[in-house]
Design a protein around this motif. Structure first.
Motif, mmCIF file in Angstrom:
data_model
loop_
_atom_site.group_PDB
_atom_site.id
_atom_site.type_symbol
_atom_site.label_atom_id
_atom_site.label_comp_id
_atom_site.label_asym_id
_atom_site.label_seq_id
_atom_site.Cartn_x
_atom_site.Cartn_y
_atom_site.Cartn_z
ATOM 1 N N PHE A 51 0.843 -1.198 0.000
ATOM 2 C CA PHE A 51 0.000 0.000 0.000
ATOM 3 C C PHE A 51 0.877 1.246 0.000
ATOM 4 N N ASP A 52 0.515 2.229 -0.829
ATOM 5 C CA ASP A 52 1.233 3.497 -0.905
ATOM 6 C C ASP A 52 2.727 3.313 -1.141
ATOM 7 N N LYS A 55 5.371 6.972 -2.339
ATOM 8 C CA LYS A 55 4.911 7.931 -1.323
ATOM 9 C C LYS A 55 4.711 9.333 -1.894
ATOM 10 N N ALA A 71 -13.655 15.744 1.494
ATOM 11 C CA ALA A 71 -13.172 14.572 2.216
ATOM 12 C C ALA A 71 -11.666 14.478 2.117
ATOM 13 N N PHE A 72 -11.056 13.909 3.124
ATOM 14 C CA PHE A 72 -9.603 13.790 3.121
ATOM 15 C C PHE A 72 -9.206 12.630 4.007
ATOM 16 N N GLY A 73 -7.949 12.288 3.936
ATOM 17 C CA GLY A 73 -7.363 11.348 4.894
ATOM 18 C C GLY A 73 -7.819 9.921 4.717
ATOM 19 N N GLY A 74 -7.526 9.154 5.727
ATOM 20 C CA GLY A 74 -7.952 7.767 5.720
ATOM 21 C C GLY A 74 -6.829 6.804 5.971
ATOM 22 N N ALA A 75 -5.691 7.025 5.336
ATOM 23 C CA ALA A 75 -4.660 5.990 5.391
ATOM 24 C C ALA A 75 -3.785 6.065 6.640
ATOM 25 N N GLY A 76 -3.756 7.193 7.312
ATOM 26 C CA GLY A 76 -2.904 7.262 8.495
ATOM 27 C C GLY A 76 -2.716 8.692 8.939
ATOM 28 N N VAL A 77 -1.914 8.859 9.990
ATOM 29 C CA VAL A 77 -1.679 10.199 10.514
ATOM 30 C C VAL A 77 -0.389 10.756 9.934
ATOM 31 N N GLY A 78 -0.172 12.025 10.148
ATOM 32 C CA GLY A 78 1.092 12.622 9.732
ATOM 33 C C GLY A 78 0.977 13.298 8.388
ATOM 34 N N GLY A 79 2.031 13.960 8.003
ATOM 35 C CA GLY A 79 2.027 14.619 6.699
ATOM 36 C C GLY A 79 1.779 16.110 6.784
#
Lengths: 85, 402, 318
Positions: A51-52, A55, A71-79
């Motif tokens: 997955f990803d 990057k 809508a945004f996000g979903g895969a994890g925190v950070g960035g």
């Protein structure tokens, strides 16, 4: 003058239920899955199965969509955020 | 020592025991394994420290537009470096520079003035790998002339002993500063977001891996758009999303299908569905082409007002921004926004990525994407007053590992 | 005009491999040879002792010294080995059964626990190990001591190892051939670095001409054998070896003495499948001067080259 929004009655509860149902389904399914042995994971180690894997591509895509869509996000925190959303 | 063993005995015994070949053949047992010789020597654990360093450079050329007038151009360059250290650590850093130029969109801004801005964003993360998992601590910083964002995150992943199930917990904190740069904002504002991600990655078979991630964010602070006239939004936004991803590899063709679905909902009453597929065709000579298709639909925010549908002067084009719609609300202190991003619409993206590997350590790619947005493509009632909106982007990338 | 022949080359098990197919379309050839390659790699992933995640490595870790309380330096602690019985699937149990047969019928010369000798024999350093170093390893070579109960297997001594090197590549050639035959191929062969399984004759019915390399001249053929079915495997003292003081030391090691076989330059055997051909040629190398009798009683066709370069062969009309 009217707001163009959908009815919102009881949605948060429904949303939580969906979340729980999906998580429950994903964990209970585990017991039905034939376990895959370490030496059988050749295919799973291929870059396209990760997955990803790209990057920077994922970051561009996330960035450009969040300037056009709510809508945004979903895969994890950070960035981190930006002024575009 | 005994007499010389008799070869015929061994031959008879082995010939009789050659059964397994036949039973496998009869039962049609499907043989599955790595089809790439490049994999040899790679440990197949859920998460292991990378063996090689990677550097990756990409450029993005992006333009979004309405049919009548071009809107925004972005030229971006990004750079990633990932370095393993001592077998148990890795450090990842990225840098992105954007140059944004173009007219800001009609209705959505106080004027049609040319805007030009740059954004610089950096991320850094350190990961420590353990036998059954990893811990990543990361930070991100991004700066524009009107916006500074700082993010701190920690993510922990751990696997079951079989390495077939991996759990992920991530916690993030983002602190943003909005710097006054328009007549509508007079003092510095800020925004703080806490987010939590919970994920499960499950190996389903030798050719299937799936992931479910739940993501919650809780934001407090200034959410309005300082450039938009009479734009007043609640000073909090909480969101929940569930993302389901599934990768399947087809052994016979050596191709791979990526599928994902995301459900998003937030306290502005926006619900959104995203469905995406891409398919990696492996071609001879280390080429691959990946067509992609994405559908997105969202409902409108509770305080979204459609500029045209509610405008007494329906032919608003000649009058500029239809302030008559939202001004009364704004004056009453109610929330209101005409931001297209808060409207109800559907969108389709199609595109393809072409990748070429040169040996094991170099690769180059080019990706083209076309995005189209229409009110009528929304799953429910789409907002009426939207102009069709589109965007096109081209990425070039080159990656090297060593 | 003859039907086209498709050749797919790949690297697996640290060797050069190829699948040659005829009598199928280009698309079928591409699809089926990818499947055959996948099958070879599957077996490599599962049974390579060089891969920590392989099943064989799991078995090789089945007996380890228990982590005793912190040992005082130089003082023997009373730690005891902890043995974990490893459950195996049908395929692995079948291969262990074959190892048992090979051990029994070779007078113990084919022993899949003899891989530990490689700790003493380093073919890169080109050093003849001290006799004591070999003596220390010999107790670890004992297939009889391997504990098999139900569908489990366990090694009784820490440091003991199973090594499928003696028949793994041959088995992979047979399995790849099975995949191709199942896919409808009737013409072609699988060649894993000289372990060859013939799927069937050329589309015109003619046999394939398979060369056997000269054991002393890598670029010369010793013989060319027409084969339309079955399998051919060769063991030789030229695959991995070094020379020291005029003596050649090859990688085919005798489990009883710990020293390399030295009587034959190479032995090639023609058999119904590659596993049989390969194990017979290895056993023949280890039997040294008794090999001819062993091969003769088997009734298989063979070609053996002794240290003087003389050729001994017997061919049966299959």
């Amino acid at each position: 003058m009217q707001a163009i929004s959908l009815s919102k009655s009881g949605l948060p509860l429904l949303q939580k239920a969906i979340v729980l149902a999906v998580l429950a389904a994903s964990t209970s399914a585990c017991s039905m899955i034939q376990p895959v042995q370490p030496w059988e994971k050749g295919v799973l180690a291929k870059p396209e199965m990760i997955f990803d894997e790209d990057k920077l591509d994922a970051a561009y895509v996330e960035h450009t969509y969040s300037s056009k869509e709510a809508a945004f996000g979903g895969a994890g925190v950070g960035g981190g955020g930006c002024g575009c959303n | 020592m005994k007499n010389t063993p008799d070869g015929s005995q061994l031959l008879n015994a082995l010939s009789k025991s050659a059964l397994f070949l036949n039973t496998m053949r009869r039962s049609g047992m499907v043989a599955v394994a790595a089809t790439s010789a490049a994999l040899i020597g790679q440990p197949v654990f859920a998460e292991a420290a990378p063996e090689k360093s990677t550097i990756n450079f990409k450029t993005l050329t992006y333009r979004d537009y309405q049919p009548s007038d071009d809107r925004i151009d972005i030229d971006a360059e990004s750079f990633l470096i990932q370095v393993p250290i001592a077998g148990q650590w890795s450090i990842t850093g990225t840098a992105v520079h954007d140059a944004i130029s173009g007219a800001s969109p009609r209705y959505h801004s106080s004027s049609l003035a040319q805007i030009k801005d740059t954004r610089k964003a950096y991320t850094g993360a350190v990961t420590r790998y353990f036998q059954q998992g990893s811990v990543t601590v990361g930070t991100a910083y991004s700066k524009e002339k009107d916006y500074i964002s700082r993010n701190y995150s920690i993510q922990n992943s751990w696997s079951t002993p079989s390495q077939n199930t991996t759990f992920i917990v991530g916690l993030g904190y983002t602190s943003d500063q909005i710097i006054p740069n328009s007549i509508f904002l007079t003092a510095k504002e800020d925004k703080r977001v806490v987010d939590l991600a919970l994920g499960v990655t499950q190996v389903l078979s030798q050719t299937d891996i799936a992931q479910v991630t739940y993501h919650h964010t809780r934001g407090r602070g200034y959410y309005s758009d300082q450039y938009k006239l009479y734009d007043a939004r609640p000073d909090s936004r909480d969101s929940d999303s569930v993302l389901v991803r599934w990768n399947h590899h087809f052994v016979e063709s050596a191709n791979t299908l990526h599928s994902s679905y995301r459900y998003y909902t937030d306290s502005n009453d926006i619900n959104a569905h995203t469905l995406e597929f891409d398919y990696v065709f492996n071609l001879p000579n280390q080429w691959s082409i990946t067509p992609l298709l994405r559908y997105y639909s969202q409902s409108a925010a509770s305080f979204y007002y459609d500029p045209v549908a509610n405008d007494p002067w329906a032919d608003a084009d000649t009058f500029g921004a239809p302030i008559s719609v939202v001004y009364p609300l704004y004056a009453e202190g109610r929330f209101a926004s005409m931001d297209q991003r808060l409207s109800s619409f559907g969108a389709i993206t199609y595109g393809a990525k072409l990748t070429k590997h040169f040996g094991e350590n170099w690769s180059a790619d080019v990706k083209f994407e076309q995005y189209e947005q229409k009110g009528s493509w929304a799953l429910g009632n789409g907002s009426d007053g939207l102009k069709d909106f589109g965007a096109r982007s081209i990425q070039f990338g080159i990656s090297h590992s060593f | 005009m003859s039907a086209p022949t498709y050749r797919h080359e790949f690297k697996a098990m640290a060797s050069h491999c190829e699948v040659v197919l005829a009598g199928v379309s280009a698309e079928e050839a591409r699809r089926l040879s990818a499947l055959a390659e996948a099958e070879v790699l599957r077996i490599e992933h599962k049974y390579s002792r060089y891969r920590p995640a392989s099943l064989l490595s799991v078995i090789n870790r089945s007996c380890e010294w228990e982590r005793a309380s912190p040992a005082i330096e130089g003082v023997q602690t009373s730690s005891s080995p902890a043995v974990t019985a490893i459950p195996c699937d049908a395929e692995t149990l079948d291969l262990l059964d074959k190892a048992e047969l090979l051990f029994q019928h070779s007078g113990g010369l084919f022993d899949i626990t003899s891989g530990v000798l490689r700790r003493a024999w380093n073919f890169q350093l080109k050093q003849v190990p001290e006799p004591q170093a070999l003596q220390d390893l010999l107790p670890l070579i004992n297939w009889r001591a391997v504990v098999r109960e139900g569908n489990t297997v366990a090694l009784p001594l820490p440091g003991m190892e199973l090594d499928f090197g003696g028949f793994g590549k041959e088995y992979a050639a047979d399995r790849a051939a099975a995949v191709l035959l199942e896919g409808g191929v009737r013409s072609g062969y699988v060649n894993l670095a000289g372990d060859i399984h013939i799927l069937g004759p050329k589309p015109d019915g003619e046999p394939w001409s398979i060369g056997i390399r000269h054991p002393r001249h890598a670029d010369r053929l010793l013989a060319s054998i027409p084969i339309s079915s079955g399998a051919l495997a060769t063991s030789g003292d030229y695959e991995r070896y070094f020379e020291k003081d005029g003596k050649r030391y090859c990688h085919i090691l005798n489990p009883r003495t710990g020293y390399p076989a030295s009587y034959w330059q190479s032995v090639s055997v023609l058999a119904p499948n590659t596993l049989i051909a390969g194990s017979f040629s290895t056993i023949a190398m280890l039997m040294e001067e008794k090999a001819l009798e062993f091969l003769h009683t088997s009734g298989l066709s063979f070609l053996a080259v002794d240290q003087e370069g003389r050729i001994h062969q017997e061919s049966q009309d299959a």
